[in-house]
Design an enzyme around this catalytic site. Structure first.
Site, mmCIF file in Angstrom:
data_model
loop_
_atom_site.group_PDB
_atom_site.id
_atom_site.type_symbol
_atom_site.label_atom_id
_atom_site.label_comp_id
_atom_site.label_asym_id
_atom_site.label_seq_id
_atom_site.Cartn_x
_atom_site.Cartn_y
_atom_site.Cartn_z
ATOM 1 N N ASP A 157 39.931 36.763 38.685
ATOM 2 C CA ASP A 157 41.048 37.162 37.615
ATOM 3 C C ASP A 157 40.401 37.288 36.382
ATOM 4 O O ASP A 157 39.817 36.291 35.658
ATOM 5 C CB ASP A 157 42.281 36.242 37.824
ATOM 6 C CG ASP A 157 43.320 36.708 37.214
ATOM 7 O OD1 ASP A 157 44.413 36.792 38.079
ATOM 8 O OD2 ASP A 157 43.620 36.806 36.165
ATOM 9 N N GLN B 179 47.997 39.945 28.459
ATOM 10 C CA GLN B 179 49.239 39.795 29.041
ATOM 11 C C GLN B 179 50.236 38.892 28.377
ATOM 12 O O GLN B 179 49.936 37.909 27.862
ATOM 13 C CB GLN B 179 49.279 39.529 30.856
ATOM 14 C CG GLN B 179 48.074 40.377 31.525
ATOM 15 C CD GLN B 179 47.901 39.948 32.657
ATOM 16 O OE1 GLN B 179 48.227 40.478 33.743
ATOM 17 N NE2 GLN B 179 47.231 38.898 32.791
ATOM 18 N N ASP C 249 44.850 42.265 44.347
ATOM 19 C CA ASP C 249 46.226 41.412 44.108
ATOM 20 C C ASP C 249 46.394 41.653 42.581
ATOM 21 O O ASP C 249 46.493 40.525 41.912
ATOM 22 C CB ASP C 249 46.045 40.146 44.653
ATOM 23 C CG ASP C 249 47.423 39.291 44.527
ATOM 24 O OD1 ASP C 249 48.293 39.977 44.279
ATOM 25 O OD2 ASP C 249 47.289 38.202 44.250
ATOM 26 N N GLU D 131 47.419 33.348 40.434
ATOM 27 C CA GLU D 131 48.287 32.304 40.804
ATOM 28 C C GLU D 131 47.673 31.388 41.949
ATOM 29 O O GLU D 131 48.397 30.277 42.111
ATOM 30 C CB GLU D 131 49.575 32.714 41.364
ATOM 31 C CG GLU D 131 49.816 33.662 42.475
ATOM 32 C CD GLU D 131 51.191 34.185 42.550
ATOM 33 O OE1 GLU D 131 52.027 33.471 43.197
ATOM 34 O OE2 GLU D 131 51.316 35.234 42.065
ATOM 35 N N ASP E 261 36.677 40.306 34.245
ATOM 36 C CA ASP E 261 37.313 41.629 34.746
ATOM 37 C C ASP E 261 36.680 42.100 36.265
ATOM 38 O O ASP E 261 35.534 41.859 36.612
ATOM 39 C CB ASP E 261 36.850 42.720 33.942
ATOM 40 C CG ASP E 261 37.102 44.077 34.226
ATOM 41 O OD1 ASP E 261 38.336 44.398 34.642
ATOM 42 O OD2 ASP E 261 36.298 44.805 34.447
ATOM 43 N N ALA E 262 37.430 42.227 37.217
ATOM 44 C CA ALA E 262 37.101 42.428 38.632
ATOM 45 C C ALA E 262 35.930 43.721 38.643
ATOM 46 O O ALA E 262 35.016 43.545 39.459
ATOM 47 C CB ALA E 262 38.359 42.465 39.556
#
Length: 343
Positions: A142, A67, A191, A122, A173-174
């Site tokens: 996350d 990202q 989330d 976060e 990776d979830a």
């Protein structure tokens, strides 16, 4: 007052950054930078339309494996986390989004003990979950180590959360993490970033993921909740109605709710689902808030939740008529691109 526009690249997208100077009576000059977010091909959030974000400086900017990331020091909203050119969280109003994401599902559950958060780098979602006295364990998974590291460094409001004894922080990776874990959870939370073309997580909005991987990891009475993108009168058909319709194919009881988040410049939506009824009255929710939660909530109460779960006529009709189901081959995306767009 004069303007000197210059082209600025923030999070991989070209933005116009206007440095403005204003001379006050005392001879002091102020200079400021302006951030402009592209909402769609034909719509930008600017001072002359809907929303205009002025920032003092860029606290952190980088590109991870997954990202584009930037942390801005803004005048109106405080520290603002931007991922792939989209506002993710702002210091002054993130409590709205995170209280709405976390507390309804935990309060609807009779006795939540274990929570799995997909994304949430976060730390704010974990912070809210850890306010519940019944919780024994919160897994925050996350994919992006860099996001987690700089949020831990710069978002001081969550500093204690990252070191909480009940938090299990995992970088993975979830989807892969849920798949390999043997334990089940009372509440699973999405989330995640919005589904972006070339972004890292759109597959975690698909029917096959919900059906084959996520749902089997829920305990009896388990609840799944996910952020579901913009739910405004002009934006709800982007992904909100589709996420709802996809989840409806997998769970027996599905409900939506929404509220305005100022830093998102739109109404935002969430989808909550279970195989058990999700109904809870306003008075009962308020009783559970008082009994179960340490500290005061700033936004959520029973009366608000009842109203937030009532959609206006246009959105209700769109939800009823939606036929699209998320699959790996047939996904919908929020306008914008992930980092792979530049490769």
């Amino acid at each position: 007052m004069g303007e000197a526009p210059q082209l600025l690249y923030v999070n991989g997208f070209s933005k116009f950054c206007h440095e403005t100077q204003q001379t006050h009576g005392n001879g002091i000059h102020d200079s400021s930078s302006w951030y402009e977010e592209v909402i769609d091909d034909d719509l930008k959030i600017t001072s002359s339309t809907i929303f205009f974000l002025i920032f003092n400086r860029v606290l952190h900017k980088g590109v991870s494996k997954y990202q584009d990331i930037a942390l801005l020091d803004t005048k109106r909203f405080g520290k603002a986390l931007m991922i792939d050119g989209k506002m993710q969280s702002a210091e002054s109003d993130e409590f709205i989004y995170h209280e709405c994401l976390i507390h309804p599902s935990l309060l609807c559950h009779p006795n939540p003990k274990k929570v799995f958060i997909m994304g949430g780098g976060e730390g704010s979602a974990a912070r809210e979950a850890l306010k519940h006295k019944t919780i024994d364990k919160v897994v925050m998974c996350d994919i992006d180590q860099e996001v987690v590291d700089f949020c831990r460094k710069y978002l001081t409001v969550n500093r204690e959360t990252f070191y909480h004894r009940k938090l299990d922080l995992v970088i993975n990776d979830a989807k892969a993490e849920l798949e390999k874990r043997k334990e089940k959870y009372d509440v699973i939370v999405g989330d995640l970033a919005d589904p972006l073309e070339d972004g890292p997580c759109y597959q975690l909005y698909t029917k096959s993921f919900y059906e084959k991987i996520l749902k089997p990891k829920l305990n009896d009475h388990g609840i799944f909740v996910t952020q579901a993108g913009p739910a405004g009168i002009f934006t709800h058909k982007e992904v909100f109605t589709s996420i709802y319709n996809t989840i409806k194919q997998v769970f027996n009881y599905v409900m939506v709710y929404s509220t305005h988040v100022p830093s998102f410049a739109d109404t935002w939506g969430w989808v909550m689902a279970s195989d058990e009824p999700l109904s809870i009255g306003a008075e009962e929710m308020d009783k559970r808030i008082k009994a179960r939660i340490d500290g005061e909530l700033l936004y959520l109460n029973g009366a608000w939740f009842q109203s937030a779960a009532t959609m206006n006529k246009t959105v209700s009709q769109s939800l009823k008529n939606e036929s699209h189901v998320y699959t790996e081959e047939n996904a919908r995306f929020i306008p914008g691109h992930g980092v792979a767009y530049r490769l």
